[in-house]
Design a protein around this motif. Structure first.
Motif, mmCIF file in Angstrom:
data_model
loop_
_atom_site.group_PDB
_atom_site.id
_atom_site.type_symbol
_atom_site.label_atom_id
_atom_site.label_comp_id
_atom_site.label_asym_id
_atom_site.label_seq_id
_atom_site.Cartn_x
_atom_site.Cartn_y
_atom_site.Cartn_z
ATOM 1 N N PHE A 212 0.827 -1.213 0.000
ATOM 2 C CA PHE A 212 0.000 0.000 0.000
ATOM 3 C C PHE A 212 0.859 1.259 0.000
ATOM 4 C CE2 PHE A 212 -2.718 -3.162 2.190
ATOM 5 C CZ PHE A 212 -3.791 -3.170 1.303
ATOM 6 N N CYS A 235 -7.858 2.195 -2.815
ATOM 7 C CA CYS A 235 -8.767 1.259 -2.148
ATOM 8 C C CYS A 235 -8.666 1.406 -0.628
ATOM 9 C CB CYS A 235 -8.443 -0.184 -2.546
ATOM 10 S SG CYS A 235 -9.015 -0.642 -4.195
ATOM 11 N N ARG A 236 -7.442 1.441 -0.112
ATOM 12 C CA ARG A 236 -7.287 1.586 1.342
ATOM 13 C C ARG A 236 -7.812 2.938 1.804
ATOM 14 N NH1 ARG A 236 -1.939 0.372 4.934
ATOM 15 N NH2 ARG A 236 -3.000 -1.632 5.215
ATOM 16 N N GLU A 237 -7.526 3.987 1.032
ATOM 17 C CA GLU A 237 -7.998 5.321 1.419
ATOM 18 C C GLU A 237 -9.520 5.369 1.444
ATOM 19 O OE1 GLU A 237 -7.776 9.162 2.753
ATOM 20 O OE2 GLU A 237 -6.210 7.642 2.604
ATOM 21 N N ARG A 240 -10.890 3.476 4.490
ATOM 22 C CA ARG A 240 -10.737 4.240 5.727
ATOM 23 C C ARG A 240 -11.677 5.443 5.769
ATOM 24 N NH1 ARG A 240 -4.086 4.087 6.511
ATOM 25 N NH2 ARG A 240 -4.024 1.930 7.292
ATOM 26 N N GLU A 245 -11.520 -0.539 6.851
ATOM 27 C CA GLU A 245 -10.080 -0.776 6.726
ATOM 28 C C GLU A 245 -9.838 -1.787 5.611
ATOM 29 O OE1 GLU A 245 -7.139 0.054 6.573
ATOM 30 O OE2 GLU A 245 -6.683 0.362 8.712
ATOM 31 N N LEU A 246 -8.624 -1.777 5.098
ATOM 32 C CA LEU A 246 -8.200 -2.744 4.086
ATOM 33 C C LEU A 246 -6.790 -3.195 4.436
ATOM 34 C CD1 LEU A 246 -8.794 -4.121 1.293
ATOM 35 C CD2 LEU A 246 -7.585 -2.198 0.254
ATOM 36 N N TRP A 247 -6.586 -4.505 4.500
ATOM 37 C CA TRP A 247 -5.247 -5.039 4.771
ATOM 38 C C TRP A 247 -5.072 -6.366 4.042
ATOM 39 C CZ3 TRP A 247 -9.329 -5.541 8.017
ATOM 40 C CH2 TRP A 247 -9.574 -6.783 8.616
#
Length: 276
Positions: A212, A235-237, A240, A245-247
């Protein structure tokens, strides 16, 4: 005599404090200039890479269409060419959408319009769009989501995240591989966690730490698919900004799972954000 000395001392202290303040401001300004210069260089590099990728997509698609129109292909070969062209333009569409969303977020910020959505329906729609790509690589896609799964998120953000996660899973899956989409229990009250798992090439621990990272080095897919890294950053932004959340978790040579935590439709107001 004491009063002038006192006044001079106060003046000297104020002057020193002001000088220290100016020095700090100057240092901050220099740091900002360095950051802007770095971002400008990365931006130039990014547009060069994207321009090269899109030009490659268009040229390959054009060549395929000319070959198809020549009339010298068997029905099987003609269908293979059409599938390949469709796959190239789908990949180009994902790249362009990532670029447009990235530009919009830079100039206008991220606008959120959350609503109750059916995650399963939207995931099925994105899988249908990715059909030509999965057929070309003979990838089996298993959607184990419930028949209906309400979530609370921005529609365009959710679609963008799922589209990129599916595209990423296809990109790094080997031919005749498998992609599984399901829900997990890695969340907490008020959240739904969706897992997108591939049986592809996976990532090392070092690579996983940078997945990321803005403008990090991109890895070609198993069929030499190109990428630029913008998609996963956005995608992560988006995850959030929507309170989720994205991990990712990965095993080198075995496969990768991306986890998307998104608010459920009955999300408690006292749990505004997801915390891992």
């Amino acid at each position: 005599m004491i009063v002038p000395v006192l006044i001079f001392s106060i003046f000297l202290i104020v002057l020193i404090i002001y000088t220290i303040h100016l020095h700090r401001q100057l240092r901050l300004a220099r740091n900002r200039v360095r950051v802007l210069e770095t971002l400008d260089m990365e931006k130039d590099k990014l547009f060069t890479v994207i321009g090269h990728d899109l030009n490659s997509f268009v040229n390959t698609g054009h060549a395929g269409l000319r070959l198809y129109r020549s009339g010298n292909l068997s029905p099987e070969d003609a269908q293979f060419i059409l599938d390949g062209v469709e796959e190239k333009f789908h990949t180009a569409s994902v790249t362009l959408q990532s670029l447009l969303n990235w530009g919009k977020s830079l100039f206008k910020g991220i606008t959120i319009r959350p609503a109750t959505l059916d995650a399963t329906h939207l995931i099925n729609a994105e899988l249908n769009l990715a059909g030509p790509v999965t057929r070309t690589k003979e990838i089996t896609v298993i959607n184990s989501m419930p028949r209906e799964q309400p979530v609370y998120a921005d529609l365009e953000h959710f679609k963008f995240i799922i589209r990129n996660l599916v595209s990423n899973a296809v990109k790094f899956s080997r031919a005749q591989g498998k992609i599984v989409i399901n829900m997990t229990d890695k969340g907490r009250e008020g959240f739904v966690v969706i897992a997108v798992t591939d049986s592809g090439i996976g990532m090392s621990d070092e690579k996983l730490k940078q997945v990321f990272f803005p403008f990090g080095a991109s890895t070609d897919g198993t069929a030499k698919e190109k990428g630029n890294g913008i998609g996963l950053i956005l995608c992560r932004e988006y995850a959030r900004q929507n309170g989720g959340e994205l991990w990712a978790e990965s095993q080198d040579g075995i496969g990768t799972t991306f986890y998307l935590a998104v608010k459920s439709s009955d999300h408690p107001s006292n749990y505004p954000f997801f915390e891992r």
